[in-house]
Design an enzyme around this catalytic site. Sequence first.
Site, PDB file in Angstrom:
ATOM      1  N   ARG A  77       0.865  -1.186   0.000  1.00 34.45           N
ATOM      2  CA  ARG A  77       0.000   0.000   0.000  1.00 34.45           C
ATOM      3  C   ARG A  77       0.894   1.225   0.000  1.00 34.45           C
ATOM      4  NH1 ARG A  77      -2.892  -0.581   4.943  1.00 34.45           N
ATOM      5  NH2 ARG A  77      -4.258  -2.036   3.847  1.00 34.45           N
ATOM      6  N   ARG A 147      -1.316   6.137   9.695  1.00 29.12           N
ATOM      7  CA  ARG A 147      -1.287   5.646   8.314  1.00 29.12           C
ATOM      8  C   ARG A 147      -1.557   6.764   7.306  1.00 29.12           C
ATOM      9  NH1 ARG A 147      -3.836  -0.480   8.695  1.00 29.12           N
ATOM     10  NH2 ARG A 147      -2.514  -1.202  10.395  1.00 29.12           N
ATOM     11  N   LYS A 209      -3.157   0.535  15.115  1.00 30.12           N
ATOM     12  CA  LYS A 209      -3.165   1.415  13.950  1.00 30.12           C
ATOM     13  C   LYS A 209      -3.903   2.714  14.255  1.00 30.12           C
ATOM     14  CE  LYS A 209      -7.191  -1.000  12.025  1.00 30.12           C
ATOM     15  NZ  LYS A 209      -7.684  -1.834  10.915  1.00 30.12           N
ATOM     16  N   LYS A 211      -5.566   6.322  12.246  1.00 29.89           N
ATOM     17  CA  LYS A 211      -5.959   6.877  10.948  1.00 29.89           C
ATOM     18  C   LYS A 211      -6.359   8.343  11.091  1.00 29.89           C
ATOM     19  CE  LYS A 211      -7.529   2.373   9.252  1.00 29.89           C
ATOM     20  NZ  LYS A 211      -8.668   1.580   8.743  1.00 29.89           N
ATOM     21  N   CYS A 429     -14.623  -3.985   0.222  1.00 30.99           N
ATOM     22  CA  CYS A 429     -13.196  -4.219   0.451  1.00 30.99           C
ATOM     23  C   CYS A 429     -12.720  -5.317  -0.498  1.00 30.99           C
ATOM     24  CB  CYS A 429     -12.959  -4.615   1.902  1.00 30.99           C
ATOM     25  SG  CYS A 429     -13.623  -6.250   2.341  1.00 30.99           S
ATOM     26  N   CYS A 435      -7.072 -11.554   0.902  1.00 30.48           N
ATOM     27  CA  CYS A 435      -7.005 -11.091   2.291  1.00 30.48           C
ATOM     28  C   CYS A 435      -7.093 -12.278   3.245  1.00 30.48           C
ATOM     29  CB  CYS A 435      -8.134 -10.115   2.589  1.00 30.48           C
ATOM     30  SG  CYS A 435      -8.114  -9.548   4.308  1.00 30.48           S
ATOM     31  N   CYS A 474     -15.176  -9.127   6.385  1.00 28.01           N
ATOM     32  CA  CYS A 474     -14.976  -9.478   7.790  1.00 28.01           C
ATOM     33  C   CYS A 474     -15.338  -8.246   8.609  1.00 28.01           C
ATOM     34  CB  CYS A 474     -13.528  -9.924   8.036  1.00 28.01           C
ATOM     35  SG  CYS A 474     -12.343  -8.560   8.154  1.00 28.01           S
ATOM     36  N   CYS A 478     -12.702  -2.429   6.633  1.00 28.37           N
ATOM     37  CA  CYS A 478     -12.026  -1.795   5.498  1.00 28.37           C
ATOM     38  C   CYS A 478     -12.995  -1.238   4.460  1.00 28.37           C
ATOM     39  CB  CYS A 478     -11.061  -2.782   4.845  1.00 28.37           C
ATOM     40  SG  CYS A 478      -9.713  -3.311   5.916  1.00 28.37           S
TER      41      CYS A 478
END
Length: 565
Positions: A77, A147, A209, A211, A429, A435, A474, A478
Amino acid sequence: MSDNQEQKLSDNERLKRESNFLRGTIAQDLQDDLTGGFTADNFQLIRFHGMYQQDDRDIRAERAKQKLEPLHNVMLRCRLPGGIITPKQWLAIDEFAEQHTLYGSIRLTTRQTFQFHGVLKPNIKPMHQMLNSIGLDSIATAGDVNRNVLCTSNPVESEVHQQAYEWAVKISEHLLPKTRAYAEIWMDEEKLETTDVEPILGSTYLPRKFKTTVVIPPQNDVDVHANDLNFVAIAEGGKLVGFNVLVGGGLAMTHGDKTTYPRKADDFGFIPLDKTLAVAEAVVSTQRDWGNRSNRKNAKTKYTLERVGVDTFKAEVEKRAEVTFAPSRAYEFTGRGDRFGWVEGVDGKHHLTLFIENGRILDYPGKPLKTGCAEIAKIHQGDFRLTANQNLIVAGVAAEHKAKIEEIAIQHGLIQSDVTAQRQNSMACVSLPTCPLAMAEAERYLPDAVTELEQIMAKHGMADEHIIFRVTGCPNGCGRAMLAEVGLVGKGPGKYNLHLGGDRNGTRIPRMYRENIGEQEIMQELDELIGQWAKLRLADEGFGDFLIRNDVIKPVVNSAKDFYD
């Protein structure tokens, strides 16, 4: 730290502490040709360098029968704050995708950047060096760091957008890891003794993470409530004067674990421009110090705010940033979709937004999208803007070049007259087959699901209307299904939890309506509810608002307290 405290930490904390500032033994692993994957801690550490190890799950069982390891490869990414890329850069990534990936595609993501899928180990280092040669990198696009920073892709208010975009870049650069592990491993730069200091992120980086977005009202195209930190641009007289700061949004949850839930961001108040970086650093460092490092499922900023209290967290940010939040300035979100087709900016430049279903740029039979984008890049004198809705803007086009670019776009299927508003407002996603977290299909299911939804809409006389419809394979969020009017969250092969009741502007979280149901049942439910919507809606009333008003489902008011009620 005592042994007792040590036992309470998640293993990821050990991994980061022992990583030698994200180096691990990645360089040695690259030389191991006995496996196509990364071993031990390196499997996780490469995420801090912008990559995830994956394999093709469609062929995993067959390879096992042949006594072969899974077809290990990485997804990369790119770091692309604000989603802006030059035509020269585009042509370089196009060439790499064609020649050095298993799938040949460029995947535009909900994080306003692109991904390479299917990069085998011998091509990983050349990939990073190619990106570096065109002024790009993948530093901190995954892992426990801040990110890729999003910014509204607004091609109309050009001056405000330019200022907001510049702040998105500044925030991204300010919050980057300072370790030179990336340069040493991928660019073969020598290690310097003075590089191992992380003044903002800390020696073990963030608990989870993080964002960040910069958003320009009235468009909420970055979905602020999906992010830990959001700067809402406030303009006066066509000039950016400051930001309202929203903290603590996030959509991920875990099936069966009610201590996890999606959460909207809280509004902390207004700050002037000169306090932007200080506030960004203060929010990140507070989360660094206060976040849960024992249970990663409860490690995001949203859970820290719930645990310590919003006012306490806000006061700590004010203390660290040496700022006092002023009352928020008035703003309103009126939409979050992209403006398709041509739009003229205030500077007289023209901008063409192209719909890219699922963000997957590839040459399909009769629809060579990838070739078309490359042909435009060869003659385009402006830039490209990747949107957080997985679409592509050809930006900054002079009037005399419009016709040629439009001709190329039509010839290659990048402009199609039959794309409905429903398809333009649907998103998924990646999910299967690449994935590793995927439980159900998403990208591969979306086109057929939208076709069925279009048929239902037409049946009830709503063909020109749309519903914000999103599918995620899931519960990790995303595809941002937990900010949709209709959100499907993968539960197992062909099975989804059906969530309803979000709104068009992305300011309300949907509630689960049916659990673990199949595709046919989902469409049957939607058929009945859309029929009611068509008959009983108020003027211009969105589907989610209709469901709430008619008590079909209760609104989620406080996601931490009543999401599961």
